[in-house]
Design an enzyme around this catalytic site. Structure first.
Site, PDB file in Angstrom:
ATOM      1  CE1 TYR A   1      -2.762  -3.148   0.621  1.00  0.00           C
ATOM      2  CE2 TYR A   1      -3.034  -2.498   2.585  1.00  0.00           C
ATOM      3  CZ  TYR A   1      -3.821  -2.978   1.442  1.00  0.00           C
ATOM      4  OH  TYR A   1      -4.842  -4.129   2.053  1.00  0.00           O
TER       5      TYR A   1
ATOM      6  CB  SER B   1     -13.801  -4.448   0.242  1.00  0.00           C
ATOM      7  OG  SER B   1     -12.697  -4.050  -0.400  1.00  0.00           O
TER       8      SER B   1
END
Length: 328
Positions: free
Chosen positions: A56, A203
Site C-alpha cells: 500500500y 472491502s
C-alpha cells in the site's frame, strides 16, 4: 468496543477493525494528517485492530501507520501483509512467497512500522510458483524468532489453507466479503469454521459503493483505481446502484445509514467474522463504528437477503489481471 476472537487462535481483536490502505493510495486525494487523526480516533473508540500491507503506497502506508501508533504500540493489534511485490514507482512485479523473501519482507515491514513485532502477518496473495508449505514454514520461523505472533493468509482457497494450516496454525483468512461479494459463503467460510480459523472481511462496504455516496462514475477522482474496477463501469454501475437503493430503503426504516446496515449484516453472519472497513476520515470511522449498536432481527435479515442475494452484484470483483492472482 466489543471484542472478537479470530477463530480458535486466542488472538482477540476489536469487533470492527480499520483498513488503512486508502490513506496512502488507490482512493483519490490524500491527507496524511487527517488519516493519522483517524487512526488515533479509532484507538480512542476501541477500534484497535489496524490493517495495512507493504504494497500500500509502496511502503508509505506502513510508515504512516507506524507514525500514528508511536507511543501506543501496546494499545493496538497490528496486521500487515507481504507477497504482492511492486517496484519503487508502483509497477507490479508479481507475487513472491519464497522463504528468503518472506523474511526480507518482514524485516522491511518492521522497520517501516517502527515496531519489534507484528501481531498478525498475512501472505497477501498465494504464490503459485512456491509451495505454500515452504512459504508458511518461513512465516513460522518468524514466529519462532519473536518477530510475528500469528499467521494469516489472504484470498486463499480451502486446499491451500489446509496445506498451510498443517505446517503452522493459521489464525485468520482475510478475503473480500460484503453484501455484494458473498462467494465465500459456499466453501471458504464453512472450511475456516471447520478448522477454527477466523475470518477477516475486507472491502465490507464494496469499496465504498454500498455507502450510497457514489452516485455516478464521475464521482470518482481521476486517480481513483475504482475507475478500472468492473463493478463501477457502464451497465454494471447502473445495476449495482439498484442494489444499493434497495439496501438504502431498509436502512432508512432502521434509522441508520446504508454503511451501518451493510456492516451490521456482516457482523450478524457470525462471531468469527471481523470486518475491516477502510476510511481516511474520522466522520466515516465514527459512522462505521455505530454499526455495532444496530440489531437486526429475523425479518430484517430476510429482507436484506431478498435485496442482496448471493450473486446480486454485476461485474467481477477485480479487473481480469487481478482476478488471475486469486487462489481458487
Amino acid at each position: 468496543m466489543k471484542k472478537r476472537e479470530l477463530g480458535k487462535s486466542g488472538l482477540e481483536v476489536s469487533a470492527l477493525g480499520l483498513g488503512c490502505m486508502g490513506m496512502s493510495e488507490f482512493y483519490g486525494s490524500l491527507d496524511e494528517e487527517e488519516s493519522i487523526r483517524t487512526i488515533h480516533r479509532a484507538i480512542e473508540l476501541g477500534g484497535t485492530f489496524l490493517d495495512t500491507a507493504d504494497m500500500y503506497g509502496v511502503g508509505r502506508n506502513e510508515e504512516l501507520v507506524g507514525r500514528a501508533i508511536k507511543g501506543q504500540r501496546n494499545n493496538v493489534i497490528l496486521a500487515t501483509k507481504f507477497g504482492n511485490v511492486r517496484a519503487a514507482d508502483g509497477t507490479p512485479l508479481g507475487i513472491n512467497g519464497r522463504p528468503e523473501y518472506v523474511k526480507q519482507a518482514c524485516d522491511a515491514s518492521l522497520r517501516r512500522l517502527g515496531v519489534d513485532h507484528i501481531d498478525l502477518y498475512y501472505q497477501h496473495r498465494v504464490d503459485p510458483n512456491t509451495p505454500i508449505e515452504e512459504t508458511v514454514g518461513a512465516m513460522a520461523d518468524l514466529v519462532q524468532a519473536g518477530k510475528v505472533r500469528y499467521l494469516g493468509l489472504s484470498e486463499a482457497s480451502p486446499r491451500t489453507i489446509d496445506k498451510a494450516h498443517a505446517v503452522h496454525p493459521i489464525a485468520a483468512l482475510q478475503t473480500e466479503y460484503s453484501l455484494w461479494s458473498r462467494e465465500v459463503e459456499d466453501e471458504i467460510l464453512p472450511f475456516c469454521r471447520e478448522k477454527g480459523i477466523g475470518f477477516v472481511a475486507y472491502s465490507p462496504l464494496g469499496r465504498g459503493f454500498l455507502t450510497g455516496q457514489i452516485k455516478s462514475f464521475d464521482d470518482l477522482e481521476e486517480n481513483d483505481y475504482r475507475r478500472f474496477a468492473p463493478r463501477f463501469q457502464g451497465d454494471n454501475f447502473r445495476k449495482n446502484l439498484d442494489l444499493v437503493d434497495r439496501i438504502h430503503e431498509i436502512a432508512k426504516e432502521k434509522s441508520c445509514s446504508s454503511s451501518q446496515l451493510a456492516l451490521a449484516w456482516l457482523l450478524s453472519q457470525g462471531d468469527d467474522i471481523v470486518p475491516i472497513p477502510g476510511t481516511k476520515r474520522r466522520s466515516y470511522l465514527e459512522e462505521n463504528i455505530g454499526a455495532l449498536d444496530i440489531t437486526l432481527d429475523e425479518d430484517d435479515l430476510r429482507r436484506i437477503e431478498e435485496a442482496a442475494p448471493q450473486g446480486a452484484a454485476a461485474g467481477f470483483r477485480y479487473p481480469e489481471a487481478s482476478m488471475k492472482t486469486i487462489d481458487r
